[in-house]
Design a protein around this motif. Structure first.
Motif, PDB file in Angstrom:
ATOM      1  N   VAL A  69       0.811  -1.083   0.210  1.00  0.00           N
ATOM      2  CA  VAL A  69       0.260   0.053  -0.241  1.00  0.00           C
ATOM      3  C   VAL A  69       1.126   1.492   0.179  1.00  0.00           C
ATOM      4  O   VAL A  69       0.635   2.525  -1.101  1.00  0.00           O
ATOM      5  CB  VAL A  69      -1.087  -0.010   1.381  1.00  0.00           C
ATOM      6  CG1 VAL A  69      -1.442   1.024   1.103  1.00  0.00           C
ATOM      7  CG2 VAL A  69      -2.003  -1.410   1.203  1.00  0.00           C
ATOM      8  N   THR A  70       2.080   1.813   1.101  1.00  0.00           N
ATOM      9  CA  THR A  70       3.058   2.229   0.775  1.00  0.00           C
ATOM     10  C   THR A  70       3.496   2.960  -0.274  1.00  0.00           C
ATOM     11  O   THR A  70       3.538   4.051  -1.103  1.00  0.00           O
ATOM     12  CB  THR A  70       3.987   2.082   1.512  1.00  0.00           C
ATOM     13  OG1 THR A  70       3.916   1.949   3.339  1.00  0.00           O
ATOM     14  CG2 THR A  70       5.009   3.207   2.240  1.00  0.00           C
ATOM     15  N   LYS A  71       3.938   1.847  -1.327  1.00  0.00           N
ATOM     16  CA  LYS A  71       4.548   1.665  -2.137  1.00  0.00           C
ATOM     17  C   LYS A  71       3.116   2.166  -3.879  1.00  0.00           C
ATOM     18  O   LYS A  71       3.786   3.029  -4.246  1.00  0.00           O
ATOM     19  CB  LYS A  71       5.033  -0.155  -3.321  1.00  0.00           C
ATOM     20  CG  LYS A  71       6.469   0.214  -2.270  1.00  0.00           C
ATOM     21  CD  LYS A  71       6.842  -1.287  -2.999  1.00  0.00           C
ATOM     22  CE  LYS A  71       7.774  -1.446  -2.249  1.00  0.00           C
ATOM     23  NZ  LYS A  71       8.426  -0.986  -0.772  1.00  0.00           N
ATOM     24  N   LEU A  72       2.306   1.998  -3.719  1.00  0.00           N
ATOM     25  CA  LEU A  72       1.135   2.276  -4.027  1.00  0.00           C
ATOM     26  C   LEU A  72       1.019   4.424  -4.476  1.00  0.00           C
ATOM     27  O   LEU A  72       0.656   4.348  -5.211  1.00  0.00           O
ATOM     28  CB  LEU A  72      -0.205   1.257  -4.330  1.00  0.00           C
ATOM     29  CG  LEU A  72       0.029   0.030  -5.163  1.00  0.00           C
ATOM     30  CD1 LEU A  72      -1.642  -0.638  -4.261  1.00  0.00           C
ATOM     31  CD2 LEU A  72       0.149  -0.160  -6.172  1.00  0.00           C
ATOM     32  N   ARG A  73       0.778   4.307  -3.159  1.00  0.00           N
ATOM     33  CA  ARG A  73       0.312   5.511  -2.773  1.00  0.00           C
ATOM     34  C   ARG A  73       1.640   6.322  -2.638  1.00  0.00           C
ATOM     35  O   ARG A  73       1.541   7.389  -3.233  1.00  0.00           O
ATOM     36  CB  ARG A  73       0.181   5.901  -0.633  1.00  0.00           C
ATOM     37  CG  ARG A  73      -0.931   5.317  -0.432  1.00  0.00           C
ATOM     38  CD  ARG A  73      -1.629   6.078  -0.557  1.00  0.00           C
ATOM     39  NE  ARG A  73      -2.307   7.258  -0.735  1.00  0.00           N
ATOM     40  CZ  ARG A  73      -2.307   8.067  -1.209  1.00  0.00           C
ATOM     41  NH1 ARG A  73      -2.937   8.147  -2.161  1.00  0.00           N
ATOM     42  NH2 ARG A  73      -2.222   9.418  -0.438  1.00  0.00           N
ATOM     43  N   GLY A  74       3.027   6.207  -2.733  1.00  0.00           N
ATOM     44  CA  GLY A  74       4.070   6.541  -2.984  1.00  0.00           C
ATOM     45  C   GLY A  74       4.316   7.062  -4.641  1.00  0.00           C
ATOM     46  O   GLY A  74       5.075   7.838  -4.745  1.00  0.00           O
ATOM     47  N   THR A  75       3.523   5.672  -5.743  1.00  0.00           N
ATOM     48  CA  THR A  75       4.169   6.651  -6.591  1.00  0.00           C
ATOM     49  C   THR A  75       1.913   7.227  -6.895  1.00  0.00           C
ATOM     50  O   THR A  75       1.765   7.317  -8.261  1.00  0.00           O
ATOM     51  CB  THR A  75       3.606   4.940  -7.206  1.00  0.00           C
ATOM     52  OG1 THR A  75       2.533   3.614  -7.010  1.00  0.00           O
ATOM     53  CG2 THR A  75       5.130   4.682  -7.420  1.00  0.00           C
ATOM     54  N   GLY A  76       1.351   7.625  -6.320  1.00  0.00           N
ATOM     55  CA  GLY A  76       0.283   8.426  -6.748  1.00  0.00           C
ATOM     56  C   GLY A  76      -1.291   7.847  -6.402  1.00  0.00           C
ATOM     57  O   GLY A  76      -1.742   8.602  -6.884  1.00  0.00           O
ATOM     58  N   ALA A  98     -10.460  -7.539 -12.529  1.00  0.00           N
ATOM     59  CA  ALA A  98      -9.803  -6.607 -12.693  1.00  0.00           C
ATOM     60  C   ALA A  98      -8.885  -5.670 -11.643  1.00  0.00           C
ATOM     61  O   ALA A  98      -8.535  -4.673 -11.767  1.00  0.00           O
ATOM     62  CB  ALA A  98     -11.008  -6.395 -11.324  1.00  0.00           C
ATOM     63  N   ARG A  99      -8.261  -6.671 -10.899  1.00  0.00           N
ATOM     64  CA  ARG A  99      -6.945  -5.862 -10.218  1.00  0.00           C
ATOM     65  C   ARG A  99      -5.998  -5.604 -11.071  1.00  0.00           C
ATOM     66  O   ARG A  99      -5.434  -4.818 -10.575  1.00  0.00           O
ATOM     67  CB  ARG A  99      -6.614  -6.685  -9.121  1.00  0.00           C
ATOM     68  CG  ARG A  99      -7.319  -7.368  -7.725  1.00  0.00           C
ATOM     69  CD  ARG A  99      -6.741  -8.552  -6.943  1.00  0.00           C
ATOM     70  NE  ARG A  99      -7.283  -9.225  -6.852  1.00  0.00           N
ATOM     71  CZ  ARG A  99      -7.012 -10.817  -6.266  1.00  0.00           C
ATOM     72  NH1 ARG A  99      -5.707 -10.569  -6.097  1.00  0.00           N
ATOM     73  NH2 ARG A  99      -7.382 -11.220  -6.426  1.00  0.00           N
ATOM     74  N   LEU A 100      -5.969  -6.013 -12.269  1.00  0.00           N
ATOM     75  CA  LEU A 100      -5.012  -6.068 -13.249  1.00  0.00           C
ATOM     76  C   LEU A 100      -5.125  -4.907 -13.517  1.00  0.00           C
ATOM     77  O   LEU A 100      -4.124  -4.616 -14.692  1.00  0.00           O
ATOM     78  CB  LEU A 100      -4.553  -7.177 -14.447  1.00  0.00           C
ATOM     79  CG  LEU A 100      -3.823  -7.117 -15.512  1.00  0.00           C
ATOM     80  CD1 LEU A 100      -2.452  -7.417 -15.191  1.00  0.00           C
ATOM     81  CD2 LEU A 100      -3.941  -8.634 -15.863  1.00  0.00           C
ATOM     82  N   GLU A 101      -6.037  -4.673 -14.402  1.00  0.00           N
ATOM     83  CA  GLU A 101      -6.201  -3.840 -15.091  1.00  0.00           C
ATOM     84  C   GLU A 101      -6.459  -2.583 -13.723  1.00  0.00           C
ATOM     85  O   GLU A 101      -5.833  -1.268 -14.677  1.00  0.00           O
ATOM     86  CB  GLU A 101      -7.838  -3.762 -15.388  1.00  0.00           C
ATOM     87  CG  GLU A 101      -8.889  -2.294 -16.260  1.00  0.00           C
ATOM     88  CD  GLU A 101      -9.875  -2.689 -16.686  1.00  0.00           C
ATOM     89  OE1 GLU A 101     -10.478  -1.475 -16.764  1.00  0.00           O
ATOM     90  OE2 GLU A 101     -10.581  -3.802 -16.375  1.00  0.00           O
ATOM     91  N   LEU A 102      -6.988  -1.892 -13.360  1.00  0.00           N
ATOM     92  CA  LEU A 102      -6.693  -1.256 -11.990  1.00  0.00           C
ATOM     93  C   LEU A 102      -4.549  -0.682 -11.939  1.00  0.00           C
ATOM     94  O   LEU A 102      -4.730  -0.079 -12.160  1.00  0.00           O
ATOM     95  CB  LEU A 102      -6.992  -1.582 -10.684  1.00  0.00           C
ATOM     96  CG  LEU A 102      -7.392  -0.223  -9.650  1.00  0.00           C
ATOM     97  CD1 LEU A 102      -7.839  -0.838  -9.234  1.00  0.00           C
ATOM     98  CD2 LEU A 102      -5.883  -0.760  -8.784  1.00  0.00           C
ATOM     99  N   LEU A 103      -4.441  -2.121 -11.955  1.00  0.00           N
ATOM    100  CA  LEU A 103      -3.045  -1.783 -11.562  1.00  0.00           C
ATOM    101  C   LEU A 103      -2.045  -1.640 -12.926  1.00  0.00           C
ATOM    102  O   LEU A 103      -1.180  -0.189 -13.349  1.00  0.00           O
ATOM    103  CB  LEU A 103      -1.837  -3.206 -11.186  1.00  0.00           C
ATOM    104  CG  LEU A 103      -2.634  -3.266  -9.717  1.00  0.00           C
ATOM    105  CD1 LEU A 103      -1.911  -4.579  -9.033  1.00  0.00           C
ATOM    106  CD2 LEU A 103      -1.864  -2.223  -9.103  1.00  0.00           C
TER     107      LEU A 103
END
Length: 146
Positions: A69-76, A98-103
């Protein structure tokens, strides 16, 4: 409910629920307040375990997820998107498309931002080069764009 393998972290039964909030903060680089915020905002996969004293006890799986989560937030990635991603993981393997599409969408935004940052850095490097060259030559600056 998501399992540890769903989150991409392999659990070690001997270390489940063994990290205090201070330990978790140290391990993840977040403050205890940020950890509580992540929990309050629904960004974690499961409720954090509580000791008999009601103090939070984080598992290694929790810490692995928090690092992601920290990495996701760190990339905006916006909180709402992290919350959506966590909900998809909790919902089970059938949500992987759906997860793949979101990422992938997030990755595309990050790559665009990286390209823009590189262009901006090139402009800064160019100005640094001008100033270094002038400093080495002792020449006064003549450009209006300082």
């Amino acid at each position: 409910m998501a399992t540890a393998t769903t989150a991409g972290v392999t659990p070690d039964p001997g270390t489940l629920g063994t990290h205090s909030i201070a330990d978790a903060a140290r391990e993840t680089g977040l403050s205890p307040d940020a950890l509580r915020y992540y929990e309050r905002e629904g960004l974690l996969l499961q409720p954090v375990d509580r000791a008999s004293s009601s103090h939070r006890r984080y598992s290694d799986v929790d810490l692995g997820w928090i690092r992601l989560v920290t990495k996701l937030r760190g990339t905006g990635m916006p909180i709402r998107s992290v919350r959506e991603y966590a909900a998809l993981v909790r919902a089970g393997e059938h949500t992987e498309p759906a997860r793949l599409e979101l990422l992938e969408e997030h990755r595309d935004r990050v790559l665009t931002q990286l390209r823009e940052t590189r262009r901006n850095l090139e402009a800064i490097e160019h100005k640094i080069g001008i100033y270094r060259e002038r400093a080495d030559c002792g020449a006064p600056e003549r450009s209006v764009t300082r």
